[in-house]
Design an enzyme around this catalytic site. Structure first.
Site, mmCIF file in Angstrom:
data_model
loop_
_atom_site.group_PDB
_atom_site.id
_atom_site.type_symbol
_atom_site.label_atom_id
_atom_site.label_comp_id
_atom_site.label_asym_id
_atom_site.label_seq_id
_atom_site.Cartn_x
_atom_site.Cartn_y
_atom_site.Cartn_z
ATOM 1 N N GLY A 11 0.830 -1.216 0.000
ATOM 2 C CA GLY A 11 0.000 0.000 0.000
ATOM 3 C C GLY A 11 0.857 1.257 0.000
ATOM 4 O O GLY A 11 1.905 1.283 0.628
ATOM 5 N N SER A 150 3.545 3.049 5.761
ATOM 6 C CA SER A 150 2.202 2.554 6.079
ATOM 7 C C SER A 150 1.466 3.636 6.852
ATOM 8 O O SER A 150 2.030 4.199 7.788
ATOM 9 C CB SER A 150 2.308 1.291 6.946
ATOM 10 O OG SER A 150 1.074 1.030 7.578
ATOM 11 N N ILE A 151 0.227 3.921 6.488
ATOM 12 C CA ILE A 151 -0.491 4.952 7.249
ATOM 13 C C ILE A 151 -0.986 4.412 8.585
ATOM 14 O O ILE A 151 -1.335 5.177 9.465
ATOM 15 C CB ILE A 151 -1.687 5.555 6.463
ATOM 16 C CG1 ILE A 151 -2.782 4.527 6.245
ATOM 17 C CG2 ILE A 151 -1.225 6.176 5.158
ATOM 18 C CD1 ILE A 151 -4.111 5.155 5.854
ATOM 19 N N ASP A 152 -1.003 3.091 8.752
ATOM 20 C CA ASP A 152 -1.616 2.491 9.946
ATOM 21 C C ASP A 152 -0.737 2.518 11.193
ATOM 22 O O ASP A 152 -1.214 2.243 12.282
ATOM 23 C CB ASP A 152 -1.987 1.029 9.672
ATOM 24 C CG ASP A 152 -3.101 0.891 8.644
ATOM 25 O OD1 ASP A 152 -3.746 1.896 8.344
ATOM 26 O OD2 ASP A 152 -3.310 -0.231 8.154
ATOM 27 N N MET A 194 -9.179 4.104 8.864
ATOM 28 C CA MET A 194 -8.416 2.911 8.483
ATOM 29 C C MET A 194 -7.687 2.317 9.687
ATOM 30 O O MET A 194 -7.544 2.951 10.727
ATOM 31 C CB MET A 194 -7.446 3.244 7.361
ATOM 32 C CG MET A 194 -8.135 3.297 6.003
ATOM 33 S SD MET A 194 -6.951 3.505 4.665
ATOM 34 C CE MET A 194 -8.047 3.345 3.251
ATOM 35 N N GLY A 195 -7.170 1.142 9.504
ATOM 36 C CA GLY A 195 -6.467 0.412 10.560
ATOM 37 C C GLY A 195 -7.072 -0.975 10.699
ATOM 38 O O GLY A 195 -7.967 -1.199 11.486
ATOM 39 N N ARG A 196 -6.580 -1.896 9.889
ATOM 40 C CA ARG A 196 -7.152 -3.247 9.877
ATOM 41 C C ARG A 196 -6.830 -4.000 11.168
ATOM 42 O O ARG A 196 -7.656 -4.677 11.735
ATOM 43 C CB ARG A 196 -6.630 -4.043 8.675
ATOM 44 C CG ARG A 196 -7.490 -3.908 7.444
ATOM 45 C CD ARG A 196 -6.822 -4.579 6.274
ATOM 46 N NE ARG A 196 -5.470 -4.057 6.074
ATOM 47 C CZ ARG A 196 -4.554 -4.579 5.277
ATOM 48 N NH1 ARG A 196 -4.824 -5.661 4.595
ATOM 49 N NH2 ARG A 196 -3.375 -4.028 5.142
ATOM 50 N N GLN A 286 -7.774 9.233 3.376
ATOM 51 C CA GLN A 286 -6.719 9.200 4.403
ATOM 52 C C GLN A 286 -5.331 8.991 3.814
ATOM 53 O O GLN A 286 -4.324 9.378 4.388
ATOM 54 C CB GLN A 286 -6.998 8.071 5.403
ATOM 55 C CG GLN A 286 -8.247 8.311 6.203
ATOM 56 C CD GLN A 286 -8.767 7.036 6.848
ATOM 57 O OE1 GLN A 286 -8.399 6.715 7.965
ATOM 58 N NE2 GLN A 286 -9.617 6.298 6.151
#
Ligand code: ADP
Length: 363
Positions: A11, A150-152, A194-196, A286
């Protein structure tokens, strides 16, 4: 000079371009022959035009752009030895033995595997007459340095991943905008962020926006959450608060591991409180937009450090991931971080919340 290539995989995230730019320029500064590999591992497997010379000017005017200008992709071929054999050929053929990979834990796992297999891949290429015995000798060791884009903020070993700060800015801008309309109409807004597997974005966005309730995977609520949620919200309304904000991480779950969605939360609020309730799913907004100052600086520092790590590597040094620890860019053994990140996911899957939070450490 030494051959050095950079790719972005998995991603995309804001700040990847700053990292690419720093890798290219630090590489050139240290006398390397630098290459871009376009479209992640797919470009490395396919070779050809996907592997291009990089020069000082080719990374001008990219630091302010979101995403990754050299492209990113998921690549099924690279998961197979056959694909990695082609990739090895494409690198040896250009004299590339230093590789910077910017991606998530999947991409870094692939990079590590590639390095472990490298000499056997070269053996096979030499046996098939694809490369000469001299090439096999000369390019016998592949050095790898990783960076997490990673944005998470979902990687153990670094305080922040590249892109998280920008994503938070996007989320907070959106919440601020929504708060003003929610205030006018005394509404309740439920924001899905987001944030799986990692609730960092939801948690920090919640702190920054005075959210009334937050649902994150690391801290699943007890079964009576609907009562507690509605009790808190009605108390706040009777104390004069004109709106409510609830933030739900994409990966939010209850204690049985069952997903809690924005729809589930809305149903509770509408049925029990009859409040005018709307859902906003922020989605790819995001990931979009310009990187924040923090992510640009993070990308610059990590990119430069990754190249230094490669230039100092010896044939038996282990691949590292460049990380942020406090205010320092440091090098951490890549697989240690990947293993810990996987352990967190495993602990969460086994409902070991406290262990998962402990394993995640500072990030
Ligand atoms: P992320 O890097 O964001 O975690 P993925 O898990 O989708 O994203 O991985 C990105 C790419 O990295 C995959 O499409 C694949 O090409 C490569 N990759 C991931 N895991 C492995 C693995 N175990 N072995 C080889 N390649 C892998």
């Amino acid at each position: 000079g030494k051959g050095l290539a950079v790719l972005t995989s998995g991603g995309d995230s804001q700040g990847m371009n700053a990292a690419v730019r720093a890798v290219v320029r630090m590489g050139i500064y240290l006398g390397c022959k630098v290459y871009f590999i376009r479209e992640g591992y797919q470009g490395m497997v396919d070779g050809g035009d996907n592997i291009q010379d990089a020069n000082w000017a080719s990374v001008s005017s990219i630091i302010h752009r979101g995403g990754t200008v050299i492209g990113s992709a998921r690549c099924a071929d690279f998961r197979k030895r056959e694909g990695r054999l082609k990739a090895a050929y494409n690198l040896v053929n250009r004299g590339i033995t230093n590789l910077v990979v910017i991606g998530g834990d999947g991409s870094l796992t692939g990079a590590n595997l590639f390095r472990l297999e490298w000499s056997s891949l070269l053996d096979e290429l030499a046996q098939n007459g694809k490369i000469t015995p001299e090439q096999k000798q000369k390019y016998g060791v592949l050095h790898i340095a990783g960076m997490v884009g990673s944005i998470d903020n979902d990687f153990c070993g670094t305080d922040m991943t590249i892109g998280t700060d920008s994503a938070l800015h996007r989320i907070i801008e959106a919440i601020d905008a929504i708060v003003s309309t929610a205030y006018s109409h005394q509404r309740t807004f439920i924001m899905e962020v987001m944030g799986r597997h990692c609730g960092y974005l939801a948690l920090v966005a919640g702190l920054c926006s005075e959210a009334d309730y937050i649902f994150i995977p690391e801290s699943p609520p007890k079964a009576d959450w609907p009562q507690r949620l509605t009790q808190q919200m009605s108390q706040e309304r009777s104390a004069g608060q004109r709106l409510n904000i609830i933030i739900v991480a994409e990966g939010a779950i209850d204690r049985d591991g069952k997903p809690i969605t924005a729809e589930d939360v809305k149903k509770v609020v509408v049925e029990k409180l009859q409040q005018d309730t709307r859902i906003t799913v922020l989605g790819h907004v995001q990931r979009g937009g310009n990187p924040s100052a923090f992510d640009r600086v993070l990308g610059c520092r990590m990119g430069a450090e990754a190249v230094l790590a490669l230039m100092e590597a010896t044939p038996d040094s282990v691949p590292c991931v460049v990380s942020l620890d406090g205010n320092q860019a440091i090098r951490v053994p890549l697989m240690e971080c990947v293993e810990r990140t996987k352990a967190v996911a495993q602990a969460m899957a086994e409902k070991n919340w406290e262990l998962a939070v402990k394993l995640r450490g500072t990030s």
